[in-house]
Design a protein around this motif. Structure first.
Motif, PDB file in Angstrom:
ATOM      1  N   UNK A  19       0.838  -1.202   0.000  1.00  0.00           N
ATOM      2  CA  UNK A  19       0.000   0.000   0.000  1.00  0.00           C
ATOM      3  C   UNK A  19       0.868   1.246   0.000  1.00  0.00           C
ATOM      4  N   UNK A  20       2.133   1.096   0.401  1.00  0.00           N
ATOM      5  CA  UNK A  20       3.008   2.261   0.441  1.00  0.00           C
ATOM      6  C   UNK A  20       3.746   2.486  -0.884  1.00  0.00           C
ATOM      7  N   UNK A  21       3.684   1.516  -1.786  1.00  0.00           N
ATOM      8  CA  UNK A  21       4.219   1.812  -3.124  1.00  0.00           C
ATOM      9  C   UNK A  21       3.137   1.542  -4.163  1.00  0.00           C
ATOM     10  N   UNK A  22       3.392   1.884  -5.380  1.00  0.00           N
ATOM     11  CA  UNK A  22       2.287   1.932  -6.350  1.00  0.00           C
ATOM     12  C   UNK A  22       2.104   0.616  -7.124  1.00  0.00           C
ATOM     13  N   UNK A  23       2.869  -0.393  -6.755  1.00  0.00           N
ATOM     14  CA  UNK A  23       2.804  -1.679  -7.459  1.00  0.00           C
ATOM     15  C   UNK A  23       1.369  -2.231  -7.454  1.00  0.00           C
ATOM     16  N   UNK A  24       0.852  -2.641  -8.608  1.00  0.00           N
ATOM     17  CA  UNK A  24      -0.490  -3.227  -8.583  1.00  0.00           C
ATOM     18  C   UNK A  24      -0.357  -4.754  -8.575  1.00  0.00           C
ATOM     19  N   UNK A  25      -0.936  -5.364  -7.561  1.00  0.00           N
ATOM     20  CA  UNK A  25      -0.838  -6.824  -7.457  1.00  0.00           C
ATOM     21  C   UNK A  25      -2.216  -7.420  -7.210  1.00  0.00           C
ATOM     22  N   UNK A  26      -2.330  -8.688  -7.599  1.00  0.00           N
ATOM     23  CA  UNK A  26      -3.555  -9.423  -7.313  1.00  0.00           C
ATOM     24  C   UNK A  26      -3.149 -10.607  -6.450  1.00  0.00           C
ATOM     25  N   UNK A  27      -3.774 -10.744  -5.292  1.00  0.00           N
ATOM     26  CA  UNK A  27      -3.456 -11.883  -4.425  1.00  0.00           C
ATOM     27  C   UNK A  27      -4.539 -12.945  -4.602  1.00  0.00           C
ATOM     28  N   UNK A  28      -4.115 -14.138  -4.987  1.00  0.00           N
ATOM     29  CA  UNK A  28      -5.065 -15.252  -5.128  1.00  0.00           C
ATOM     30  C   UNK A  28      -4.847 -16.194  -3.951  1.00  0.00           C
ATOM     31  N   UNK A  29      -5.913 -16.537  -3.238  1.00  0.00           N
ATOM     32  CA  UNK A  29      -5.790 -17.494  -2.146  1.00  0.00           C
ATOM     33  C   UNK A  29      -6.071 -18.882  -2.707  1.00  0.00           C
ATOM     34  N   UNK A  30      -5.014 -19.548  -3.129  1.00  0.00           N
ATOM     35  CA  UNK A  30      -5.149 -20.904  -3.681  1.00  0.00           C
ATOM     36  C   UNK A  30      -5.192 -21.918  -2.536  1.00  0.00           C
ATOM     37  N   UNK A  31      -5.149 -23.208  -2.871  1.00  0.00           N
ATOM     38  CA  UNK A  31      -5.020 -24.238  -1.839  1.00  0.00           C
ATOM     39  C   UNK A  31      -3.552 -24.611  -1.755  1.00  0.00           C
ATOM     40  N   UNK A  32      -3.216 -25.481  -0.820  1.00  0.00           N
ATOM     41  CA  UNK A  32      -1.821 -25.896  -0.701  1.00  0.00           C
ATOM     42  C   UNK A  32      -1.463 -26.878  -1.818  1.00  0.00           C
ATOM     43  N   UNK A  33      -0.193 -26.867  -2.214  1.00  0.00           N
ATOM     44  CA  UNK A  33       0.318 -27.886  -3.140  1.00  0.00           C
ATOM     45  C   UNK A  33       0.539 -29.207  -2.399  1.00  0.00           C
ATOM     46  N   UNK A  34       0.459 -29.149  -1.068  1.00  0.00           N
ATOM     47  CA  UNK A  34       0.700 -30.359  -0.276  1.00  0.00           C
ATOM     48  C   UNK A  34       2.161 -30.523   0.112  1.00  0.00           C
ATOM     49  N   UNK A  35       2.977 -29.495  -0.186  1.00  0.00           N
ATOM     50  CA  UNK A  35       4.393 -29.523   0.227  1.00  0.00           C
ATOM     51  C   UNK A  35       4.458 -28.778   1.558  1.00  0.00           C
ATOM     52  N   UNK A  36       3.974 -29.455   2.599  1.00  0.00           N
ATOM     53  CA  UNK A  36       3.692 -28.749   3.845  1.00  0.00           C
ATOM     54  C   UNK A  36       4.932 -28.155   4.508  1.00  0.00           C
ATOM     55  N   UNK A  37       6.091 -28.782   4.302  1.00  0.00           N
ATOM     56  CA  UNK A  37       7.273 -28.247   4.982  1.00  0.00           C
ATOM     57  C   UNK A  37       7.695 -26.910   4.386  1.00  0.00           C
ATOM     58  N   UNK A  38       7.110 -26.552   3.244  1.00  0.00           N
ATOM     59  CA  UNK A  38       7.429 -25.265   2.612  1.00  0.00           C
ATOM     60  C   UNK A  38       6.351 -24.212   2.844  1.00  0.00           C
ATOM     61  N   UNK A  39       5.310 -24.570   3.594  1.00  0.00           N
ATOM     62  CA  UNK A  39       4.237 -23.598   3.837  1.00  0.00           C
ATOM     63  C   UNK A  39       4.641 -22.581   4.901  1.00  0.00           C
ATOM     64  N   UNK A  40       4.159 -21.353   4.787  1.00  0.00           N
ATOM     65  CA  UNK A  40       3.401 -20.799   3.670  1.00  0.00           C
ATOM     66  C   UNK A  40       4.271 -20.671   2.409  1.00  0.00           C
ATOM     67  N   UNK A  41       3.779 -21.272   1.343  1.00  0.00           N
ATOM     68  CA  UNK A  41       4.486 -21.260   0.053  1.00  0.00           C
ATOM     69  C   UNK A  41       3.843 -20.162  -0.803  1.00  0.00           C
ATOM     70  N   UNK A  42       4.634 -19.180  -1.104  1.00  0.00           N
ATOM     71  CA  UNK A  42       4.120 -18.046  -1.877  1.00  0.00           C
ATOM     72  C   UNK A  42       4.609 -18.212  -3.316  1.00  0.00           C
ATOM     73  N   UNK A  43       3.720 -17.975  -4.275  1.00  0.00           N
ATOM     74  CA  UNK A  43       4.133 -18.120  -5.679  1.00  0.00           C
ATOM     75  C   UNK A  43       3.827 -16.844  -6.466  1.00  0.00           C
ATOM     76  N   UNK A  44       4.763 -16.494  -7.345  1.00  0.00           N
ATOM     77  CA  UNK A  44       4.587 -15.330  -8.219  1.00  0.00           C
ATOM     78  C   UNK A  44       4.391 -15.831  -9.641  1.00  0.00           C
ATOM     79  N   UNK A  45       3.363 -15.326 -10.289  1.00  0.00           N
ATOM     80  CA  UNK A  45       3.140 -15.748 -11.681  1.00  0.00           C
ATOM     81  C   UNK A  45       4.053 -14.957 -12.617  1.00  0.00           C
ATOM     82  N   UNK A  46       4.754 -15.656 -13.480  1.00  0.00           N
ATOM     83  CA  UNK A  46       5.612 -14.979 -14.462  1.00  0.00           C
ATOM     84  C   UNK A  46       5.307 -15.578 -15.832  1.00  0.00           C
TER      85      UNK A  46
END
Ligand code: NAI
Ligand code: SF4
Length: 521
Positions: free
Chosen positions: A28-55
């Motif tokens: 909110x402090x910079x002008x970057x426009x982002x969309x946050x999607x709340x997906x489900x887990x991939x099931x790789x629990x030891x890596x949660x919270x697993x954040x992914x960026x779409x490229x």
């Protein structure tokens, strides 16, 4: 940028919501426009919270991310995709734990927004239902038979044959039911929850197809009350499916109806047994019913009923969309398709591993699990829930296959795998097996209700008399007889299978019963 952060119970319990808050606050402090999607887990629990960026090159993963990591991740250029931050894991699809799996049922888990019908449809969602609507009931049942799918709740009964029984069931009252057993109570298991939280439309589609196959217009999901987030997600998914015409009256203009509701359990393990589940669903106390009659012939409210586990029903959309043979192409022997193995307990990388039948336990524990979390040697593994056997290292090369396990006196059950390191006291684990039965027995039959209490007492005496060989041997003999009585005289698997953990602990780890124990409560 589009950022994916899971909304399922595991990710949320590990701080996923705080990560989202931190992201929103920072951005909110910079002008970057982002969309946050709340997906489900991939099931790789030891890596949660697993954040992914779409490229443009696919999704780039970061994990496990905490709220405090967010400023540094943004500074490192996370929003642009790959960065040299130590939490950057590279392309999600290339993470070996995920890449090496054979995901049929869990192909969409973590990929999609669980509540977006459009996202679901964009990933083959409702293709199976579309095809089923063009087939007659027998053709749908035949497709399921051709897949070789067997009940994933643990008993491995052929799903197609169960459906055939319900399809053929004649009854004065034409009402039939589809009941989904989502009372996932086995220790270390979470695959049902992952389906419901990461890809609930798949379960809805599977149940709707089951309804078309056997002529049932009403379905219930019997969900354990310990899964409040799954309840929220399922309810919302059912509402969307009704609005989009995939549930309710006149599905997709076909003139066929299927209605679906979620019902909550009240925390009893035994309500995962199909007949006590039906009693509970009818509003009564969860007491086991004698079989016959089979629920397929006289089930919910006395009507012909399909009772299937979440994973069995979740496999159906794939089978209808791609054909039964496509599913049967995976697996070994009579165990066709894939199994959702759930790695838990003292394991470095816990999570969901979907693989064709035939892999080995050692592969799962080492290649996927990465050995124990404690860094000590693994010693025992309990497969198939609290009623499953403990396997010593000499059995870890058995192929994961229903028949191979049953020959070795073990069960695959619902695919739960709980690992223990060399600090485990197997006499205490055996005692726990009996104690679990004391607590969870429905009380209907004597070998289970009384036998388990006597079992705890006998094991306590064995532990206490470790140095008195004569008394110990007499008690061991008594325990053996007691186990035999429970196996032969119990009405259901609760009492009948409780001897599994007890006997396997005694057989494979006798040394733990020979030394005086200091850990006895
Ligand atoms: P079961 O062998 O009596 O029945 C298996 C299923 O097939 C049932 O749904 C039964 O109604 C159906 N069936 C049997 N014969 C049929 C026929 N001729 N036509 C149509 N349907 C037929 O086993 P049960 O007692 O239902 O389950 C025991 C299993 O449950 C154990 O093997 C254990 O691995 C597993 N289990 C799973 C747990 C979990 O949390 N998922 C917990 C405890 C046990
Ligand atoms: Fe109830 Fe146990 Fe008998 Fe099953 S074996 S019916 S849980 S008393």
């Amino acid at each position: 940028a589009k950022i994916y952060i899971p909304r399922d119970t595991t990710a949320v319990s590990l701080g996923a919501n705080e990560v989202v808050d931190a992201l929103i606050q920072q951005l909110s402090t910079n002008s970057e426009s982002i969309e946050i999607v709340r997906n489900g887990s991939r099931g790789l629990f030891w890596l949660e919270p697993l954040l992914e960026i779409e490229t443009a090159e696919g999704r780039i993963a970061y994990g496990p991310v905490s709220a405090e990591d967010i400023p540094a991740l943004l500074d490192a250029g996370m929003l642009q995709g790959q960065s040299d931050h130590p939490l950057c894991l590279g392309p999600t699809d290339e993470i070996p734990y995920l890449k090496n799996q054979q995901r049929l049922t869990f192909a969409r888990a973590g990929l999609i927004d669980p509540l977006s019908i459009d996202d679901y449809r964009a990933h083959e969602g409702f293709d199976g239902l579309k095809r089923a609507l063009g087939l007659n009931a027998q053709q749908i049942v035949d497709e399921v038979k051709a897949s070789g799918l067997r009940g994933r709740g643990g008993a491995a009964f052929p799903t197609g044959i169960k459906w055939q029984t319900v399809l053929d069931a004649a009854s004065a009252n034409p009402q039939k039911y589809i009941v989904c057993n989502a009372d996932e109570g086995d220790s270390g298991t979470f695959a049902d929850r992952l389906v419901m939280e990461a890809d609930p439309m798949m379960l809805i589609e599977g149940m709707c197809i089951a309804g078309l196959a056997v002529g049932a217009s009403q379905g219930y999901i019997y969900l354990r009350s310990e899964y409040p987030l799954a309840k929220q997600i399922l309810d919302a998914a059912i509402d969307s499916a009704v609005t989009a015409g995939y549930l309710g009256d006149d599905i997709q203009g076909s003139g066929r109806d299927f209605h679906l509701e979620v019902r909550l359990g009240a925390g009893a393990y035994i309500c995962g047994e199909e007949t006590s589940l039906l009693e509970s669903l009818e509003g009564k106390r969860g007491l086991v019913r004698a079989k016959p009659p089979l629920p397929a012939l006289e089930g919910l409210f006395g009507q012909p009923t399909v009772v299937n586990n979440v994973l069995s029903l979740a496999a159906i959309p794939f089978i209808l969309a791609r054909g039964g043979q496509a599913y049967a192409d995976y697996g070994m022997g009579r165990s066709r398709g894939t199994q959702a193995f759930q790695l838990a307990g003292n394991i470095e990388r816990g999570g969901l591993v979907e693989l064709a039948f035939g892999a080995s336990l050692r592969q799962l524990l080492q290649e996927y699990g990465g050995g124990s979390a404690s860094g000590r040697a693994l010693r025992a593994v309990q497969v198939g829930g609290p009623l499953g056997a403990y396997l010593p290292e000499s059995q870890w090369d058995l192929p994961l296959d229903y028949e191979a396990f049953s020959e070795a006196g073990a069960v695959l059950g619902h695919g739960g795998i709980v690992a223990f390191d060399d600090t485990v006291d197997m006499a205490q684990q055996a005692r726990f097996g009996m104690e679990f039965c004391v607590v969870e027995s429905c009380g209907k039959c004597t070998p289970c209700r009384i036998g388990s209490t006597r079992g705890v007492e006998v094991i306590d005496r064995i532990i206490a008399d470790a140095s008195d060989h004569k008394s110990r041997d007499a008690n061991l003999e008594l325990l053996d007889e007691l186990c035999e009585t429970m196996e032969d005289g119990s009405l259901c698997a609760m009492g009948g299978m409780t001897p599994n953990p007890v006997r396997s602990a005694l057989r494979h780890f006798p040394e733990d019963f020979a030394k005086p124990s200091s850990t006895q409560p």
